[in-house]
Design an enzyme around this catalytic site. Structure first.
Site: not given
Length: 394
Positions: A49, A51, A53, A76, A112-113, A140, A238, A274
């Site tokens: 994961g 790419s 955040g 992606e 796809d991880a 992820v 959450y 964000v």
């Protein structure tokens, strides 16, 4: 080669296109925030994961601060004749260019991880190029998962558990902030179970299993899954909701992994930020915009937190653990004084004062930056090349 004039067209917090030059500038801006502590020894890291955040920030922090080698995985979309590539595609291309400039051997795999075929491909690459890994960072964020062993598709949901909930939420109409009241439905037991299957620790542990079976865990191997807890204000949607059940499973997985010989496993609790994942959750946009208003420059960015994480993982600084063995990078957010002010601000927001009572304009600009827009130094009136190649593999 295809040059186009790219505009931020979209709906809500989702944009149809991303800006290659803006995405590249974002990456360069992130690298400039890191003070290097490189040594001759370059740790080998696998980032699942990488790419966007916190995964992106962790990858860049590792490259810039400790000169890591290794592999980053993301999923992606390439550019087409109608659309640009996804923002993560362009960010990855620029991250790869930066890694090469730093002398790091860091490969990027677009796949796809969750798939076993991806695990095999990545582990073959690790075995060939590095002989093993020192760190596995698991970050992820996906709406669904196909289990390759059963071919079952699991879909995550954002719902409450036990009883329905209501939350204030930030939205935008014609670029202006509006306050919404969002009702959160109660998840069924099956929906909770599917959310755990997508966002819990099952795939994380499969990555560790695969590395262990191939004898690719180096001495002192450490793995971290990035997570979030949040405050009482976001709790019903959450931590106490379906997503929270998945996060609890992630923490349970870390405890199970720590029981194995040669595996140090933790969850890392990051602060609010964000991101493309968080902006889709009702209430989070309002919460983060208020948090920025309350803290200003004291709001810690994903990059600041990722630097701290690497310092702790490498032993430069001691692990900051809570009573449950989780690494805490969010203490600044959950400081009682900060949360007391946040509660007051949250309760004071109305439909009439939302533009002044929050940092909504800052939040919306940050969302646009996720797609490469509103980045200083980029000429958005000029056409830009959208056909950017995915970084080559060894």
């Amino acid at each position: 080669m295809t040059e186009r004039l790219i505009k931020p067209l979209g709906r809500g917090f989702l944009f149809l296109d991303s800006h290659p030059a803006g995405c590249a500038q974002i990456v360069r801006g992130l690298t400039g925030q890191v003070e290097a502590r490189m040594t001759d020894a370059r740790p080998v890291a696998l980032v699942v994961g990488s790419s966007s955040g916190y995964g992106l920030a962790t990858t860049i922090a590792g490259l810039a601060r400790y000169g890591i080698n290794g592999v980053g995985i993301s999923f992606e979309k390439a550019p087409t004749h109608r659309r640009t590539a996804t923002a993560g595609w362009y960010r990855t291309a620029e991250t790869a260019a930066y890694a090469a400039e730093q002398g790091s051997e860091f490969h990027f795999v677009n796949a796809d991880a969750f798939a076993d075929t991806t695990k095999s491909e990545v582990l073959d690459l690790i075995a060939e190029r590095f002989g093993g890994v020192d760190y596995l960072i698991y970050s992820v964020a996906a709406p669904r998962r196909i289990d390759p062993r059963t071919e079952t598709t699991y879909q995550s949901v954002i719902k409450a558990i036990g009883q329905s909930a209501q939350t204030k939420s930030l939205a935008f109409e014609d670029g202006e902030p509006v306050l919404q009241e969002v009702a959160i439905e109660v998840a069924t037991d099956d929906e909770v179970a599917e959310t755990v299957q997508v966002m819990g620790g099952e795939d994380w542990i499969r990555w560790v299993d695969a590395l262990e079976e191939r004898k690719l865990l180096k001495d002192g191997f450490s793995t971290v899954a990035l997570t979030y807890i949040g405050s009482e204000l976001t709790g019903p949607i959450y931590r106490q909701g379906s997503i929270g059940a998945a996060k609890a499973h992630l923490e349970k997985t870390a405890q199970e992994l720590r029981e194995r010989d040669g595996v140090e496993a933790r969850t890392s609790v990051n602060g609010a930020a964000v991101t493309q994942a968080s902006s889709a959750i009702p209430g989070i946009g309002l919460y983060v915009s208020l948090l920025h208003k309350v803290l200003g420059d004291k709001l810690q960015t994903p990059m600041q937190q990722s630097i701290s994480l690497w310092d702790q993982l490498t032993g430069d600084k001691p692990l900051d653990l809570d009573e449950d063995g989780r690494i805490r990078l969010d203490r600044w957010e959950l400081d009682p004084a900060v949360q007391a002010t946040m509660k007051q601000e949250w309760e004071a927001v109305t439909a009439e004062n939302i533009a002044d009572a929050t940092d909504a304009a800052w939040f919306f600009a940050e969302v646009r930056r996720l797609y490469g827009f509103d980045v200083p130094g980029v000429d958005y009136a000029a056409e830009t090349e959208v056909d950017v190649d995915w970084p080559g593999k060894a």
